[in-house]
Design a protein around this motif. Structure first.
Motif, PDB file in Angstrom:
ATOM      1  N   ILE A 260       4.259  -5.168  -8.056  1.00  0.00           N
ATOM      2  CA  ILE A 260       3.980  -3.973  -8.852  1.00  0.00           C
ATOM      3  C   ILE A 260       5.082  -3.892  -9.907  1.00  0.00           C
ATOM      4  CG2 ILE A 260       3.813  -1.454  -8.926  1.00  0.00           C
ATOM      5  CD1 ILE A 260       2.962  -1.525  -5.969  1.00  0.00           C
ATOM      6  N   THR A 261       4.683  -3.680 -11.156  1.00  0.00           N
ATOM      7  CA  THR A 261       5.643  -3.489 -12.246  1.00  0.00           C
ATOM      8  C   THR A 261       5.459  -2.092 -12.808  1.00  0.00           C
ATOM      9  OG1 THR A 261       5.670  -5.836 -12.783  1.00  0.00           O
ATOM     10  CG2 THR A 261       6.448  -4.330 -14.490  1.00  0.00           C
ATOM     11  N   ILE A 262       6.561  -1.384 -12.957  1.00  0.00           N
ATOM     12  CA  ILE A 262       6.568  -0.044 -13.533  1.00  0.00           C
ATOM     13  C   ILE A 262       7.084  -0.159 -14.964  1.00  0.00           C
ATOM     14  CG2 ILE A 262       7.504   2.291 -13.366  1.00  0.00           C
ATOM     15  CD1 ILE A 262       8.242   1.567 -10.398  1.00  0.00           C
ATOM     16  N   ASN A 263       6.330   0.363 -15.920  1.00  0.00           N
ATOM     17  CA  ASN A 263       6.762   0.479 -17.313  1.00  0.00           C
ATOM     18  C   ASN A 263       6.676   1.959 -17.645  1.00  0.00           C
ATOM     19  OD1 ASN A 263       7.093  -2.317 -18.369  1.00  0.00           O
ATOM     20  ND2 ASN A 263       5.004  -2.478 -17.610  1.00  0.00           N
ATOM     21  N   ALA A 264       7.813   2.631 -17.679  1.00  0.00           N
ATOM     22  CA  ALA A 264       7.785   4.086 -17.815  1.00  0.00           C
ATOM     23  C   ALA A 264       8.904   4.587 -18.712  1.00  0.00           C
ATOM     24  CB  ALA A 264       7.900   4.732 -16.431  1.00  0.00           C
ATOM     25  N   MET A 265       8.866   5.883 -18.956  1.00  0.00           N
ATOM     26  CA  MET A 265       9.874   6.537 -19.770  1.00  0.00           C
ATOM     27  C   MET A 265      10.156   7.906 -19.182  1.00  0.00           C
ATOM     28  SD  MET A 265      10.512   8.900 -22.463  1.00  0.00           S
ATOM     29  CE  MET A 265       9.100   9.174 -23.471  1.00  0.00           C
ATOM     30  N   GLN A 266      11.435   8.241 -19.107  1.00  0.00           N
ATOM     31  CA  GLN A 266      11.871   9.572 -18.680  1.00  0.00           C
ATOM     32  C   GLN A 266      12.551  10.214 -19.882  1.00  0.00           C
ATOM     33  OE1 GLN A 266      11.056  10.556 -15.561  1.00  0.00           O
ATOM     34  NE2 GLN A 266      11.758  12.602 -16.018  1.00  0.00           N
ATOM     35  N   PRO A 267      11.957  11.271 -20.446  1.00  0.00           N
ATOM     36  CA  PRO A 267      12.538  11.857 -21.665  1.00  0.00           C
ATOM     37  C   PRO A 267      13.803  12.660 -21.401  1.00  0.00           C
ATOM     38  CG  PRO A 267      10.592  13.084 -21.005  1.00  0.00           C
ATOM     39  CD  PRO A 267      10.722  11.923 -20.049  1.00  0.00           C
ATOM     40  N   LYS A 268      14.718  12.577 -22.362  1.00  0.00           N
ATOM     41  CA  LYS A 268      15.935  13.402 -22.381  1.00  0.00           C
ATOM     42  C   LYS A 268      16.626  13.427 -21.018  1.00  0.00           C
ATOM     43  CE  LYS A 268      14.987  14.515 -26.609  1.00  0.00           C
ATOM     44  NZ  LYS A 268      15.477  13.610 -27.601  1.00  0.00           N
ATOM     45  N   TYR A 269      16.823  12.262 -20.428  1.00  0.00           N
ATOM     46  CA  TYR A 269      17.334  12.186 -19.058  1.00  0.00           C
ATOM     47  C   TYR A 269      18.783  11.727 -18.969  1.00  0.00           C
ATOM     48  CZ  TYR A 269      16.993  11.765 -14.024  1.00  0.00           C
ATOM     49  OH  TYR A 269      17.175  11.950 -12.687  1.00  0.00           O
TER      50      TYR A 269
ATOM     51  N   ALA B 148       0.828  -1.216   0.000  1.00  0.00           N
ATOM     52  CA  ALA B 148       0.000   0.000   0.000  1.00  0.00           C
ATOM     53  C   ALA B 148       0.859   1.262   0.000  1.00  0.00           C
ATOM     54  CB  ALA B 148      -0.942  -0.011   1.204  1.00  0.00           C
ATOM     55  N   ASN B 149       1.918   1.267   0.804  1.00  0.00           N
ATOM     56  CA  ASN B 149       2.807   2.436   0.853  1.00  0.00           C
ATOM     57  C   ASN B 149       3.481   2.694  -0.494  1.00  0.00           C
ATOM     58  OD1 ASN B 149       2.223   2.850   3.559  1.00  0.00           O
ATOM     59  ND2 ASN B 149       4.135   1.966   4.306  1.00  0.00           N
ATOM     60  N   VAL B 150       3.979   1.624  -1.121  1.00  0.00           N
ATOM     61  CA  VAL B 150       4.659   1.772  -2.406  1.00  0.00           C
ATOM     62  C   VAL B 150       3.668   2.178  -3.494  1.00  0.00           C
ATOM     63  CG1 VAL B 150       5.926   0.544  -4.234  1.00  0.00           C
ATOM     64  CG2 VAL B 150       6.579   0.251  -1.829  1.00  0.00           C
TER      65      VAL B 150
ATOM     66  N   LEU C 169      10.610  -1.962 -14.164  1.00  0.00           N
ATOM     67  CA  LEU C 169      11.119  -2.272 -12.828  1.00  0.00           C
ATOM     68  C   LEU C 169      10.019  -3.024 -12.081  1.00  0.00           C
ATOM     69  CD1 LEU C 169      13.677  -1.560 -11.062  1.00  0.00           C
ATOM     70  CD2 LEU C 169      12.258   0.222 -10.065  1.00  0.00           C
ATOM     71  N   THR C 170      10.346  -4.193 -11.540  1.00  0.00           N
ATOM     72  CA  THR C 170       9.362  -5.022 -10.848  1.00  0.00           C
ATOM     73  C   THR C 170       9.709  -5.120  -9.367  1.00  0.00           C
ATOM     74  OG1 THR C 170       8.955  -6.281 -12.870  1.00  0.00           O
ATOM     75  CG2 THR C 170       8.237  -7.283 -10.799  1.00  0.00           C
ATOM     76  N   ILE C 171       8.675  -4.909  -8.529  1.00  0.00           N
ATOM     77  CA  ILE C 171       8.829  -4.908  -7.067  1.00  0.00           C
ATOM     78  C   ILE C 171       7.956  -6.035  -6.499  1.00  0.00           C
ATOM     79  CG2 ILE C 171       8.632  -3.506  -4.971  1.00  0.00           C
ATOM     80  CD1 ILE C 171       8.164  -1.185  -7.340  1.00  0.00           C
TER      81      ILE C 171
ATOM     82  N   SER D  54       0.682   9.544 -15.290  1.00  0.00           N
ATOM     83  CA  SER D  54      -0.443   8.698 -15.657  1.00  0.00           C
ATOM     84  C   SER D  54      -0.208   7.309 -15.086  1.00  0.00           C
ATOM     85  CB  SER D  54      -0.583   8.654 -17.184  1.00  0.00           C
ATOM     86  OG  SER D  54      -1.717   7.909 -17.539  1.00  0.00           O
ATOM     87  N   ALA D  55      -0.368   7.203 -13.780  1.00  0.00           N
ATOM     88  CA  ALA D  55      -0.032   5.959 -13.081  1.00  0.00           C
ATOM     89  C   ALA D  55      -0.785   4.755 -13.639  1.00  0.00           C
ATOM     90  CB  ALA D  55      -0.293   6.103 -11.589  1.00  0.00           C
ATOM     91  N   LYS D  56      -2.031   4.938 -14.046  1.00  0.00           N
ATOM     92  CA  LYS D  56      -2.807   3.804 -14.562  1.00  0.00           C
ATOM     93  C   LYS D  56      -2.184   3.221 -15.835  1.00  0.00           C
ATOM     94  CE  LYS D  56      -6.214   6.567 -17.117  1.00  0.00           C
ATOM     95  NZ  LYS D  56      -5.690   6.322 -18.423  1.00  0.00           N
ATOM     96  N   ASP D  57      -1.444   4.044 -16.577  1.00  0.00           N
ATOM     97  CA  ASP D  57      -0.788   3.580 -17.797  1.00  0.00           C
ATOM     98  C   ASP D  57       0.616   3.040 -17.537  1.00  0.00           C
ATOM     99  OD1 ASP D  57      -2.951   4.336 -19.476  1.00  0.00           O
ATOM    100  OD2 ASP D  57      -2.277   6.409 -19.373  1.00  0.00           O
ATOM    101  N   VAL D  58       1.175   3.334 -16.380  1.00  0.00           N
ATOM    102  CA  VAL D  58       2.559   2.976 -16.063  1.00  0.00           C
ATOM    103  C   VAL D  58       2.645   1.731 -15.182  1.00  0.00           C
ATOM    104  CG1 VAL D  58       4.633   3.789 -14.846  1.00  0.00           C
ATOM    105  CG2 VAL D  58       3.341   5.353 -16.278  1.00  0.00           C
ATOM    106  N   LEU D  59       1.672   1.547 -14.307  1.00  0.00           N
ATOM    107  CA  LEU D  59       1.746   0.486 -13.299  1.00  0.00           C
ATOM    108  C   LEU D  59       0.881  -0.711 -13.657  1.00  0.00           C
ATOM    109  CD1 LEU D  59       1.444   2.707 -10.086  1.00  0.00           C
ATOM    110  CD2 LEU D  59       3.527   1.965 -11.256  1.00  0.00           C
ATOM    111  N   SER D  60       1.458  -1.899 -13.482  1.00  0.00           N
ATOM    112  CA  SER D  60       0.732  -3.163 -13.527  1.00  0.00           C
ATOM    113  C   SER D  60       0.889  -3.755 -12.146  1.00  0.00           C
ATOM    114  CB  SER D  60       1.334  -4.118 -14.553  1.00  0.00           C
ATOM    115  OG  SER D  60       1.433  -3.521 -15.805  1.00  0.00           O
ATOM    116  N   LYS D  61      -0.142  -4.443 -11.657  1.00  0.00           N
ATOM    117  CA  LYS D  61      -0.013  -4.950 -10.291  1.00  0.00           C
ATOM    118  C   LYS D  61      -0.819  -6.217 -10.067  1.00  0.00           C
ATOM    119  CE  LYS D  61      -3.352  -1.518  -8.538  1.00  0.00           C
ATOM    120  NZ  LYS D  61      -4.112  -1.149  -9.624  1.00  0.00           N
ATOM    121  N   VAL D  62      -0.335  -6.989  -9.108  1.00  0.00           N
ATOM    122  CA  VAL D  62      -1.070  -8.088  -8.510  1.00  0.00           C
ATOM    123  C   VAL D  62      -1.186  -7.688  -7.055  1.00  0.00           C
ATOM    124  CG1 VAL D  62      -1.081 -10.538  -7.932  1.00  0.00           C
ATOM    125  CG2 VAL D  62      -0.105  -9.782 -10.128  1.00  0.00           C
ATOM    126  N   ASP D  63      -2.384  -7.409  -6.594  1.00  0.00           N
ATOM    127  CA  ASP D  63      -2.595  -6.833  -5.268  1.00  0.00           C
ATOM    128  C   ASP D  63      -1.806  -7.558  -4.175  1.00  0.00           C
ATOM    129  OD1 ASP D  63      -4.227  -4.895  -6.309  1.00  0.00           O
ATOM    130  OD2 ASP D  63      -6.102  -5.889  -5.760  1.00  0.00           O
TER     131      ASP D  63
END
Length: 189
Positions: free
Chosen positions: A79-88, A54-56, A102-104, A66-75
């Motif tokens: 939690i899996t993050i699929n994201a992009m950071q532009p020009k970083y 819950a904290n994470v 990144l999978t937690i 847009s967390a709903k588009d970035v996060l996949s989860k099994v309650d």
């Protein structure tokens, strides 16, 4: 584009959190504590996996645009993050977008973060550019490929390798801090 809303929080130098770090090698990320492992574990004593989850989830939901588009989860499990950071990411004279997964995983009293998967790309001079783990093509072909590592495994783009490590270690540490309930969020509204 699924990016973070705000820049990553400053690292808090708490010994048990700082021990779990990633190192980038030509074969991918490994744990700095045990290079045979491609994950890091953060111990968070006396906290149920449900509370850690819950904290994470709260932290990640408020971190990404847009967390709903970035996060996949099994309650309460993953939690899996699929994201992009532009020009970083900087490499040579260009700034690259970094796309990552990144999978937690959660258990009572600890979280495990799997080695990140990532890709760094950009477009310049009417050509696509990509950072590969090793091997460069000297600009020949339809895309320019620059290797992060030399054939012998030593970093070829040392500053870029450090920048990628710092990105993921900061993100991982912030997730571990959030799991503990330590965030700089302003809940007083």
């Amino acid at each position: 584009i699924y990016t973070m809303k705000k820049s990553l929080l400053l690292l808090l130098f708490i010994p048990h959190i700082m021990n779990a770090q990633f190192s980038l090698t030509k074969d991918g990320f490994v744990s700095t504590e045990d290079t045979s492992k491609n994950f890091v574990v953060y111990n968070i004593d006396d906290t149920s996996k449900e509370k850690l989850y819950a904290n994470v989830l709260k932290y990640l939901t408020t971190t990404y645009k847009s967390a709903k588009d970035v996060l996949s989860k099994v309650d309460n499990e993953v939690i899996t993050i699929n994201a992009m950071q532009p020009k970083y990411i900087n490499a040579k004279t260009l700034k690259y977008d970094i796309r990552y997964t990144l999978t937690i995983h959660f258990k009572d009293g600890r979280i495990k973060i799997d080695a990140p998967e990532f890709e760094c790309t950009t477009r310049a001079y009417n050509k696509p550019y990509r950072l590969a783990m090793s091997g460069s093509n000297a600009g020949l072909g339809s895309e320019v490929v620059n290797g992060l590592f030399k054939k012998d495994g030593e970093p070829g783009l040392k500053k870029t390798v450090i920048e990628i490590e710092n990105f993921f270690n900061t993100l991982s540490t912030n997730i571990a801090e959030a799991a503990e309930g330590n965030t700089n969020s302003n809940d007083d509204w």
